[in-house]
Design a protein around this motif. Sequence first.
Motif, short mmCIF file in Angstrom:
data_model
loop_
_atom_site.label_atom_id
_atom_site.label_comp_id
_atom_site.label_asym_id
_atom_site.label_seq_id
_atom_site.Cartn_x
_atom_site.Cartn_y
_atom_site.Cartn_z
N LEU A 1 0.82 -1.21 0.00
CA LEU A 1 0.00 0.00 0.00
C LEU A 1 0.86 1.26 0.00
O LEU A 1 0.55 2.25 -0.68
CB LEU A 1 -0.93 0.00 1.22
N ALA A 2 1.97 1.23 0.75
CA ALA A 2 2.88 2.37 0.75
C ALA A 2 3.48 2.57 -0.64
O ALA A 2 3.58 3.70 -1.14
CB ALA A 2 3.99 2.16 1.78
N GLY A 3 3.86 1.47 -1.28
CA GLY A 3 4.39 1.57 -2.64
C GLY A 3 3.38 2.12 -3.62
O GLY A 3 3.70 2.90 -4.52
N LEU A 4 2.10 1.72 -3.46
CA LEU A 4 1.04 2.22 -4.33
C LEU A 4 0.89 3.73 -4.19
O LEU A 4 0.79 4.46 -5.19
CB LEU A 4 -0.28 1.52 -4.00
N VAL A 5 0.88 4.22 -2.95
CA VAL A 5 0.73 5.66 -2.71
C VAL A 5 1.90 6.42 -3.31
O VAL A 5 1.72 7.45 -3.99
CB VAL A 5 0.60 5.94 -1.20
N VAL A 6 3.12 5.93 -3.10
CA VAL A 6 4.30 6.61 -3.63
C VAL A 6 4.29 6.59 -5.16
O VAL A 6 4.57 7.60 -5.81
CB VAL A 6 5.59 5.94 -3.09
N LEU A 7 3.92 5.45 -5.74
CA LEU A 7 3.94 5.30 -7.20
C LEU A 7 2.93 6.22 -7.87
O LEU A 7 3.26 6.91 -8.84
CB LEU A 7 3.63 3.85 -7.57
N VAL A 8 1.71 6.28 -7.33
CA VAL A 8 0.64 7.02 -8.01
C VAL A 8 0.62 8.49 -7.63
O VAL A 8 0.37 9.35 -8.47
CB VAL A 8 -0.72 6.36 -7.71
#
Length: 318
Positions: free
Chosen positions: A144-151
């Motif tokens: 979820l942290a990666g998703l937030v950073v990516l998008v």
Amino acid sequence: MSNAVSGLPVGRGLLYLIVAGAAWGTAGAAASLVYLTSDMGPVALSFWRCALGLLLLLAVRSLSRRPRTAAPEPRGRRALRAGATGIGLAVFQTAYFAAVSATGLAVATVVTLGAGPVLIALGARLALGERLGRGGLAAVAGALAGLVVLVLGGGGTTVDPWGVLLALVSAAGYSAMTLLTRWWGRGGAVDSSGTTVGAFAVTSLVLLPFAAFEGLVPHTDAPGVLLCLLAYVASVPTALAYGLYFAGAAVVRSATVSVIMLLEPVSAAVLAVALLGERLTVATLAGTLLMLGSVAGLAVGEARGARAGKGEPAAVPA
């Protein structure tokens, strides 16, 4: 690493889900090209995606000869499964497109795909008795942290409350579809191809009136290009990807499924950089690495759990 209920090996189910997630990530770029070459709306595109994918799946089923290995499933149970998964798929897709229109692609993607693993983890714990454990929780948090950073790493986003609500509705539809698929997979042998066909048929019927209101036949100056794009959307990120998704989701833990499917934005980001000329940013790279690491960790844990279930030695999770 085989699952005694459905017959599909868990390792193969994990591979199916990885391929499906990567294929889903190409749908956004194809949809953008559809919008550039025609005036087709998002609901009409979703309808044609499911309707044409249904035709492809029916053609494949008619050409394949599958040996009958078990008693046929009762017609009522098949209809219930097709209806439930089809409605879940229709809610998932339509509410997501509406959320994108209301609050933008970045926020809609983060809320929909971010809320999905949380809802699925809670539902799997309450309804299926599936526990993630500390390692699984850490992997979900990392994804979820990666998703937030990516998008959202690029900034410049606008949050609309109505769009966020629509994205949560989309996440609920996706979660229900995933949990039901897993529940039926544990309850007996499931014809994943039949599940996909039934779900697409129901989704197409649900979307038809809304697509007709929006406009089923688009105007375009490049009909050949549009037809090729529609054929790709219907085949690779739809018929192929959903067929693999329903097969894999029946044998893999629900929370693991939801995190693996976060490969969709990773695939879309890689495609945008490699083919569409977008710049590779630190946020894109960091988010991609976080999500890939989380997916790999959960996949390894799922494979170890499958070996342990067969009586093979499995390493103790950290």
